[in-house]
Design an enzyme around this catalytic site. Structure first.
Site, PDB file in Angstrom:
ATOM      1  N   VAL A 188     -20.803   0.055  -4.264  1.00 44.36           N
ATOM      2  CA  VAL A 188     -20.954  -1.394  -4.082  1.00 44.36           C
ATOM      3  C   VAL A 188     -22.390  -1.743  -3.664  1.00 44.36           C
ATOM      4  O   VAL A 188     -23.002  -2.666  -4.201  1.00 44.36           O
ATOM      5  CB  VAL A 188     -19.958  -1.927  -3.023  1.00 44.36           C
ATOM      6  CG1 VAL A 188     -20.146  -3.427  -2.835  1.00 44.36           C
ATOM      7  CG2 VAL A 188     -18.525  -1.626  -3.425  1.00 44.36           C
ATOM      8  N   GLY A 227     -25.631   1.499   3.480  1.00 48.20           N
ATOM      9  CA  GLY A 227     -24.759   2.182   2.519  1.00 48.20           C
ATOM     10  C   GLY A 227     -25.039   1.682   1.117  1.00 48.20           C
ATOM     11  O   GLY A 227     -24.679   0.554   0.764  1.00 48.20           O
ATOM     12  N   VAL A 228     -25.711   2.511   0.329  1.00 50.85           N
ATOM     13  CA  VAL A 228     -25.998   2.113  -1.054  1.00 50.85           C
ATOM     14  C   VAL A 228     -25.224   3.021  -2.013  1.00 50.85           C
ATOM     15  O   VAL A 228     -25.793   3.735  -2.829  1.00 50.85           O
ATOM     16  CB  VAL A 228     -27.517   2.087  -1.363  1.00 50.85           C
ATOM     17  CG1 VAL A 228     -28.144   0.831  -0.796  1.00 50.85           C
ATOM     18  CG2 VAL A 228     -28.234   3.322  -0.831  1.00 50.85           C
ATOM     19  N   GLY A 229     -23.902   2.996  -1.862  1.00 49.73           N
ATOM     20  CA  GLY A 229     -23.009   3.727  -2.759  1.00 49.73           C
ATOM     21  C   GLY A 229     -22.658   2.825  -3.927  1.00 49.73           C
ATOM     22  O   GLY A 229     -23.483   2.050  -4.408  1.00 49.73           O
ATOM     23  N   LYS A 231       0.881  -1.176   0.000  1.00 54.35           N
ATOM     24  CA  LYS A 231       0.000   0.000   0.000  1.00 54.35           C
ATOM     25  C   LYS A 231       0.912   1.217   0.000  1.00 54.35           C
ATOM     26  O   LYS A 231       2.072   1.139   0.433  1.00 54.35           O
ATOM     27  CB  LYS A 231      -0.855   0.000   1.276  1.00 54.35           C
ATOM     28  CG  LYS A 231      -2.094   0.841   1.198  1.00 54.35           C
ATOM     29  CD  LYS A 231      -3.280   0.057   0.667  1.00 54.35           C
ATOM     30  CE  LYS A 231      -4.522   0.923   0.607  1.00 54.35           C
ATOM     31  NZ  LYS A 231      -5.664   0.193   0.086  1.00 54.35           N
TER      32      LYS A 231
HETATM   33  P1  NAD Z   1     -19.172   4.674  -1.560  1.00 58.36           P
HETATM   34  O1  NAD Z   1     -18.554   5.859  -0.918  1.00 58.36           O
HETATM   35  O2  NAD Z   1     -19.543   4.728  -2.997  1.00 58.36           O
HETATM   36  O3  NAD Z   1     -20.521   4.264  -0.763  1.00 58.36           O
HETATM   37  C1  NAD Z   1     -20.621   4.337   0.623  1.00 58.36           C
HETATM   38  C2  NAD Z   1     -22.071   4.706   0.926  1.00 58.36           C
HETATM   39  O4  NAD Z   1     -22.226   4.679   2.344  1.00 58.36           O
HETATM   40  C3  NAD Z   1     -22.444   6.113   0.458  1.00 58.36           C
HETATM   41  O5  NAD Z   1     -23.680   6.062  -0.220  1.00 58.36           O
HETATM   42  C4  NAD Z   1     -22.555   6.909   1.755  1.00 58.36           C
HETATM   43  O6  NAD Z   1     -23.491   7.951   1.699  1.00 58.36           O
HETATM   44  C5  NAD Z   1     -22.996   5.814   2.710  1.00 58.36           C
HETATM   45  N1  NAD Z   1     -22.765   6.112   4.113  1.00 58.36           N
HETATM   46  C6  NAD Z   1     -21.758   6.809   4.690  1.00 58.36           C
HETATM   47  N2  NAD Z   1     -21.938   6.885   6.027  1.00 58.36           N
HETATM   48  C7  NAD Z   1     -23.081   6.207   6.293  1.00 58.36           C
HETATM   49  C8  NAD Z   1     -23.793   5.921   7.494  1.00 58.36           C
HETATM   50  N3  NAD Z   1     -23.355   6.349   8.672  1.00 58.36           N
HETATM   51  N4  NAD Z   1     -24.926   5.194   7.409  1.00 58.36           N
HETATM   52  C9  NAD Z   1     -25.378   4.748   6.214  1.00 58.36           C
HETATM   53  N5  NAD Z   1     -24.744   5.003   5.040  1.00 58.36           N
HETATM   54  C10 NAD Z   1     -23.618   5.721   5.090  1.00 58.36           C
HETATM   55  O7  NAD Z   1     -18.183   3.463  -1.252  1.00 58.36           O
HETATM   56  P2  NAD Z   1     -18.165   2.052  -1.974  1.00 58.36           P
HETATM   57  O8  NAD Z   1     -17.124   2.065  -3.038  1.00 58.36           O
HETATM   58  O9  NAD Z   1     -19.534   1.604  -2.259  1.00 58.36           O
HETATM   59  O10 NAD Z   1     -17.566   1.149  -0.793  1.00 58.36           O
HETATM   60  C11 NAD Z   1     -18.367   0.783   0.314  1.00 58.36           C
HETATM   61  C12 NAD Z   1     -17.501   0.060   1.340  1.00 58.36           C
HETATM   62  O11 NAD Z   1     -16.923  -1.096   0.737  1.00 58.36           O
HETATM   63  C13 NAD Z   1     -16.328   0.886   1.858  1.00 58.36           C
HETATM   64  O12 NAD Z   1     -16.076   0.530   3.195  1.00 58.36           O
HETATM   65  C14 NAD Z   1     -15.161   0.427   0.999  1.00 58.36           C
HETATM   66  O13 NAD Z   1     -13.929   0.595   1.645  1.00 58.36           O
HETATM   67  C15 NAD Z   1     -15.495  -1.034   0.825  1.00 58.36           C
HETATM   68  N6  NAD Z   1     -14.931  -1.628  -0.364  1.00 58.36           N
HETATM   69  C16 NAD Z   1     -15.242  -1.139  -1.600  1.00 58.36           C
HETATM   70  C17 NAD Z   1     -14.701  -1.742  -2.739  1.00 58.36           C
HETATM   71  C18 NAD Z   1     -15.063  -1.261  -4.116  1.00 58.36           C
HETATM   72  O14 NAD Z   1     -14.824  -2.006  -5.086  1.00 58.36           O
HETATM   73  N7  NAD Z   1     -15.626  -0.081  -4.270  1.00 58.36           N
HETATM   74  C19 NAD Z   1     -13.828  -2.852  -2.609  1.00 58.36           C
HETATM   75  C20 NAD Z   1     -13.546  -3.346  -1.323  1.00 58.36           C
HETATM   76  C21 NAD Z   1     -14.102  -2.721  -0.217  1.00 58.36           C
END
Ligand code: NAD
Length: 366
Positions: free
Chosen positions: A195, A191-193, A91
């Site tokens: 992923v 969390g509906v971002g 990293k």
């Molecule tokens: P993202 O930022 O797109 O989505 C995160 C979502 O969580 C957002 O919609 C945000 O508004 C919401 N959120 C934040 N605080 C919150 C709370 N207190 N309560 C409810 N919702 C809340 O991130 P992502 O890329 O979807 O990743 C999500 C998680 O998965 C992260 O922890 C990330 O480290 C992990 N992750 C992601 C990937 C990837 O491929 N994107 C890979 C491995 C791990």
């Protein structure tokens, strides 16, 4: 992975810290002309080159940056090892404000630093880095993964991550209920971002009863307008709401002293990194409450697997093929946990470490 808080790990001696976390190499890159202050931590390369993203963050101190990069790179070693791919763990961090300190010169200087390691470390995107930054890095080195599609990369890893998380969840269902169908199971996606939205697609397709919570109204709107029968739950009610499966897909450390006693679910399976606030204590707390925990660093490994599939010519089918192994690997973890009476998190770490130790034998000279 959890932060090592032993007195040795908290030592202020730089060399003590590197030795205590068993890193192979830590490289500091400082270039006053471009403002680059980078640390690359190569934790372990037994299985292959150390792959892990570059995080740009306004750390309060250099010590904090070092601590973070040592912790995150170790986590990547176990994530790749448990996923069965031939990558080591590494990293990098760049100390700086990602909103104000980015320049083409900084990224290209950083690209030269990565290149100077000759492929021992392969970088990718992480918090604070964007596809444009990665494009600059890629102008100076071939040792970059997670590139956008237009650069021949794998593009957004989120669908692959969501798919792996979904399979890990199904493996947990099989263990808990004897069948891996999720139909009619009440599943809370926190969390509906990136992923979470793809995960919701898989769950609704299978006929699960999906509940969602998010602090971002636009993201909630995106999922509720796409699927009609989704229930939105206030963020403060997530843990106490009756549910079969809790899928953390937002933040880390949501499994802790406050939340675990509130949970009514039988399974925790989600994509967020570092879900257990304390790996040992909170892993055991879940087990004591008969809640089956699918280790995050395995079931969210689709992102790193997508990067792995990019080495050589990227092929999305290959990425999904490797990701499908998450199902069997999750089952193996549950069996090991039951057989050895250890937490599922500990079982996953042992399997990962065993693979590293075995491959060290393969790589040793005859
Ligand atoms: P993202 O930022 O797109 O989505 C995160 C979502 O969580 C957002 O919609 C945000 O508004 C919401 N959120 C934040 N605080 C919150 C709370 N207190 N309560 C409810 N919702 C809340 O991130 P992502 O890329 O979807 O990743 C999500 C998680 O998965 C992260 O922890 C990330 O480290 C992990 N992750 C992601 C990937 C990837 O491929 N994107 C890979 C491995 C791990």
């Amino acid at each position: 992975m959890a932060v090592d808080t032993t007195p040795a790990a908290r030592s202020t001696s730089l060399f003590d810290q590197v030795a205590n976390t068993a890193h192979e190499q830590v490289v500091f890159g400082y270039d006053p002309k471009t403002g680059l202050k980078a640390i690359i931590a190569i934790h372990n390369t037994v299985l292959g080159p150390a792959l892990g993203g570059t995080r740009m963050w306004a750390y309060q101190s250099e010590a904090e940056a070092l601590h973070d990069v040592l912790r995150l790179s170790r986590g990547m070693t176990y994530k790749s090892a448990i996923s069965g791919i031939n990558l080591g763990g590494g990293k990098a961090v760049i100390i700086g404000n990602s909103a104000t300190d980015k320049t083409e010169a900084l990224w290209r200087r950083y690209g030269k630093l990565v290149d100077s390691l000759g492929g021992k470390y392969i970088t990718a995107e992480d918090v604070g880095t964007s596809p444009t930054d990665i494009e600059y890095v890629a102008m100076e080195t071939d040792f970059v993964a997670g590139k956008p599609d237009y650069l021949g990369g794998g593009g957004d890893p989120s669908p692959v991550t969501a798919y792996g998380t979904y399979l890990g969840m199904k493996a947990a269902a099989k263990e808990a209920w004897g069948t891996d169908t999720l139909t009619n199971k009440k599943i809370m996606v926190q969390g509906v971002g990136h992923v979470g939205q793809y995960l919701v697609d898989h769950l609704t397709e299978e006929g699960a009863t999906v509940l969602v919570a998010d602090i971002n109204d636009n993201n909630l709107q995106a999922v509720t307008s796409k699927h009609n029968n989704i229930t939105v739950v206030p963020v403060d009610d997530v843990y106490s709401t009756p549910m079969d499966i809790y899928a953390p897909c937002a933040l880390g450390a949501t499994l802790n002293d406050d939340t675990i006693p509130q949970l009514t679910c039988q399974i925790v399976a989600g994509a967020a990194n570092n879900q257990l606030k304390d790996e040992v204590k909170h892993g055991a707390m879940l087990q004591d409450r008969s809640i089956l925990y699918a280790p995050d660093f395995l079931i969210n490994a689709g992102g790193v697997i997508n990067c792995y599939a990019e080495l050589g010519d990227y092929n999305r089918d290959r990425a999904y093929g490797y990701t499908e192994k998450i199902y069997d690997r999750t089952r193996e973890i549950f069996h090991r946990s039951a057989a050895e009476k250890i937490t599922t998190h500990e079982a996953a770490l042992r399997i990962a470490q065993q693979r590293i130790d075995d491959m060290a034998l393969v790589n040793s000279t005859l």
